[in-house]
Design a protein around this motif. Structure first.
Motif, PDB file in Angstrom:
ATOM      1  N   UNK A   1      52.364  11.702  27.597  1.00  0.00           N
ATOM      2  CA  UNK A   1      51.965  12.778  26.973  1.00  0.00           C
ATOM      3  C   UNK A   1      50.445  12.739  27.338  1.00  0.00           C
ATOM      4  N   UNK A   2      50.012  14.101  27.974  1.00  0.00           N
ATOM      5  CA  UNK A   2      48.739  13.872  28.467  1.00  0.00           C
ATOM      6  C   UNK A   2      47.778  14.845  27.638  1.00  0.00           C
ATOM      7  N   UNK A   3      46.555  14.611  27.549  1.00  0.00           N
ATOM      8  CA  UNK A   3      45.710  15.665  27.111  1.00  0.00           C
ATOM      9  C   UNK A   3      44.346  15.656  28.070  1.00  0.00           C
ATOM     10  N   UNK A   4      44.004  16.679  28.604  1.00  0.00           N
ATOM     11  CA  UNK A   4      42.858  16.976  29.502  1.00  0.00           C
ATOM     12  C   UNK A   4      42.280  18.319  29.411  1.00  0.00           C
ATOM     13  N   UNK A   5      40.926  18.328  29.772  1.00  0.00           N
ATOM     14  CA  UNK A   5      40.107  19.377  29.846  1.00  0.00           C
ATOM     15  C   UNK A   5      39.758  19.789  31.360  1.00  0.00           C
ATOM     16  N   UNK A   6      40.069  20.879  31.668  1.00  0.00           N
ATOM     17  CA  UNK A   6      39.581  21.292  32.920  1.00  0.00           C
ATOM     18  C   UNK A   6      38.989  22.808  32.791  1.00  0.00           C
ATOM     19  N   UNK A   7      37.433  22.974  32.866  1.00  0.00           N
ATOM     20  CA  UNK A   7      36.874  24.231  32.815  1.00  0.00           C
ATOM     21  C   UNK A   7      36.908  24.552  31.357  1.00  0.00           C
ATOM     22  N   UNK A   8      36.835  23.777  30.586  1.00  0.00           N
ATOM     23  CA  UNK A   8      36.852  24.091  29.002  1.00  0.00           C
ATOM     24  C   UNK A   8      38.156  24.464  28.364  1.00  0.00           C
ATOM     25  N   UNK A   9      39.023  24.539  29.063  1.00  0.00           N
ATOM     26  CA  UNK A   9      40.523  24.658  28.632  1.00  0.00           C
ATOM     27  C   UNK A   9      41.354  23.221  28.472  1.00  0.00           C
ATOM     28  N   UNK A  10      42.152  23.022  27.396  1.00  0.00           N
ATOM     29  CA  UNK A  10      43.020  21.944  27.200  1.00  0.00           C
ATOM     30  C   UNK A  10      44.185  22.118  27.858  1.00  0.00           C
ATOM     31  N   UNK A  11      44.762  20.842  28.323  1.00  0.00           N
ATOM     32  CA  UNK A  11      46.141  20.935  29.060  1.00  0.00           C
ATOM     33  C   UNK A  11      46.905  19.814  28.677  1.00  0.00           C
ATOM     34  N   UNK A  12      48.207  20.045  28.576  1.00  0.00           N
ATOM     35  CA  UNK A  12      48.914  18.769  28.059  1.00  0.00           C
ATOM     36  C   UNK A  12      50.055  18.262  29.126  1.00  0.00           C
ATOM     37  N   UNK A  13      50.306  19.013  30.169  1.00  0.00           N
ATOM     38  CA  UNK A  13      51.358  18.333  30.892  1.00  0.00           C
ATOM     39  C   UNK A  13      50.553  18.271  32.275  1.00  0.00           C
ATOM     40  N   UNK A  14      50.923  17.013  33.094  1.00  0.00           N
ATOM     41  CA  UNK A  14      50.344  16.593  34.421  1.00  0.00           C
ATOM     42  C   UNK A  14      50.734  17.694  35.506  1.00  0.00           C
ATOM     43  N   UNK A  15      50.164  18.030  36.434  1.00  0.00           N
ATOM     44  CA  UNK A  15      50.246  18.828  37.474  1.00  0.00           C
ATOM     45  C   UNK A  15      50.350  18.101  38.683  1.00  0.00           C
ATOM     46  N   UNK A  16      51.156  18.546  39.755  1.00  0.00           N
ATOM     47  CA  UNK A  16      51.430  18.117  41.140  1.00  0.00           C
ATOM     48  C   UNK A  16      51.051  19.038  42.119  1.00  0.00           C
ATOM     49  N   UNK A  17      50.097  18.279  43.032  1.00  0.00           N
ATOM     50  CA  UNK A  17      49.912  19.118  44.302  1.00  0.00           C
ATOM     51  C   UNK A  17      51.042  19.709  45.262  1.00  0.00           C
ATOM     52  N   UNK A  18      51.317  20.656  45.433  1.00  0.00           N
ATOM     53  CA  UNK A  18      52.517  21.180  46.343  1.00  0.00           C
ATOM     54  C   UNK A  18      52.276  22.152  47.248  1.00  0.00           C
ATOM     55  N   UNK A  19      53.110  22.335  48.083  1.00  0.00           N
ATOM     56  CA  UNK A  19      52.659  23.455  49.173  1.00  0.00           C
ATOM     57  C   UNK A  19      53.684  24.848  48.497  1.00  0.00           C
ATOM     58  N   UNK A  20      53.793  25.615  49.556  1.00  0.00           N
ATOM     59  CA  UNK A  20      54.471  26.874  49.199  1.00  0.00           C
ATOM     60  C   UNK A  20      55.864  26.696  48.939  1.00  0.00           C
ATOM     61  N   UNK A  21      56.601  25.750  49.065  1.00  0.00           N
ATOM     62  CA  UNK A  21      57.978  25.855  48.897  1.00  0.00           C
ATOM     63  C   UNK A  21      58.410  25.826  47.220  1.00  0.00           C
ATOM     64  N   UNK A  22      57.588  25.340  46.600  1.00  0.00           N
ATOM     65  CA  UNK A  22      57.627  25.176  45.185  1.00  0.00           C
ATOM     66  C   UNK A  22      57.410  26.461  44.418  1.00  0.00           C
ATOM     67  N   UNK A  23      58.057  26.534  43.276  1.00  0.00           N
ATOM     68  CA  UNK A  23      57.813  27.498  42.393  1.00  0.00           C
ATOM     69  C   UNK A  23      56.758  27.594  41.592  1.00  0.00           C
ATOM     70  N   UNK A  24      56.049  28.656  41.297  1.00  0.00           N
ATOM     71  CA  UNK A  24      54.857  28.656  40.464  1.00  0.00           C
ATOM     72  C   UNK A  24      55.159  28.327  38.885  1.00  0.00           C
ATOM     73  N   UNK A  25      55.271  27.128  38.692  1.00  0.00           N
ATOM     74  CA  UNK A  25      55.394  26.542  37.491  1.00  0.00           C
ATOM     75  C   UNK A  25      53.932  25.973  36.905  1.00  0.00           C
ATOM     76  N   UNK A  26      53.916  25.463  35.810  1.00  0.00           N
ATOM     77  CA  UNK A  26      52.763  25.224  35.283  1.00  0.00           C
ATOM     78  C   UNK A  26      52.211  23.621  35.947  1.00  0.00           C
ATOM     79  N   UNK A  27      53.337  23.142  36.150  1.00  0.00           N
ATOM     80  CA  UNK A  27      53.117  21.748  36.768  1.00  0.00           C
ATOM     81  C   UNK A  27      52.954  21.664  38.281  1.00  0.00           C
TER      82      UNK A  27
END
Length: 196
Positions: free
Chosen positions: A35-61
């Motif tokens: 379980x993560x909590x991190x702040x980017x640009x003043x907003x709190x997020x709780x799910x890790x994200x993964x850098x992907x290319x264009x074949x992946x769907x636009x999900x919050x992760x």
């Protein structure tokens, strides 16, 4: 159109294959990911994200690069994201060159076994590299940090697993507004750190 536990979501057959083969999603959806909590640009997020290319769907992760960036912020983000993805691909290439089991298709193996094999290969590679070095150097990680860093992230590994928690996670993962906000926050964050 795909039908999920949360309702209908836009995706393609390729998206289903990507998600079906991903142990990452098993961990996230079953509440076993840290379980993560991190702040980017003043907003709190709780799910890790993964850098992907264009074949992946636009999900919050999943954060894709910008294929046709317009403006200096988008161009910088695309350059940084692509450079980081290339670093990961090179690291994977090193593992493939060293361990034949990583190079060969593993579609017949169970996802849990693939994860254990990859983990073992990474550990073995690290041990080999450390053994081959002329002496072990301890790095002071503070020299890699920018200025006065205040830790704005927190990781917990104990997360209760229940159906309500899983449904909430599914909703967060498939939230396209959350995906867009995170991407925009990352663009701004990179611009603030590395832009003009």
């Amino acid at each position: 159109m795909c039908i999920g536990m949360v309702g209908s979501i836009d995706c393609t057959l390729n998206d289903i294959n990507v998600l079906d083969r991903s142990p990452v999603f098993d961990d996230i959806f079953q509440g076993q990911a840290p379980m993560l909590e991190y702040v980017v640009n003043g907003h709190m997020y709780k799910l890790a994200y993964y850098l992907t290319d264009g074949i992946y769907p636009k999900l919050s992760t999943f954060i894709q690069s910008i294929s046709h960036p317009e403006g200096p912020k988008a161009e910088l983000f695309a350059r940084m994201q692509e450079a980081t993805r290339k670093d990961v691909e090179r690291a994977f290439g090193v593992l493939q060159a060293r361990f034949a089991i990583v190079k060969n298709p593993a579609l017949s193996l169970e996802k849990a076994k693939i994860g254990k094999i990859m983990g073992a290969c990474i550990i073995l590679h690290s041990m080999i590299v450390e053994n081959e070095r002329d002496g072990y150097i301890r790095y002071d990680i503070s020299e890699f940090e920018d200025g006065d860093i205040t830790r704005s992230s927190r990781v917990e590994t104990d997360r209760p697993t229940n159906i309500a928690n899983m449904l909430g996670i599914l909703e967060d993962v498939h939230d396209k507004r959350l995906h867009l906000r995170l991407k925009n926050d990352l663009i701004e964050n990179i611009w603030n750190k590395f832009g003009d």
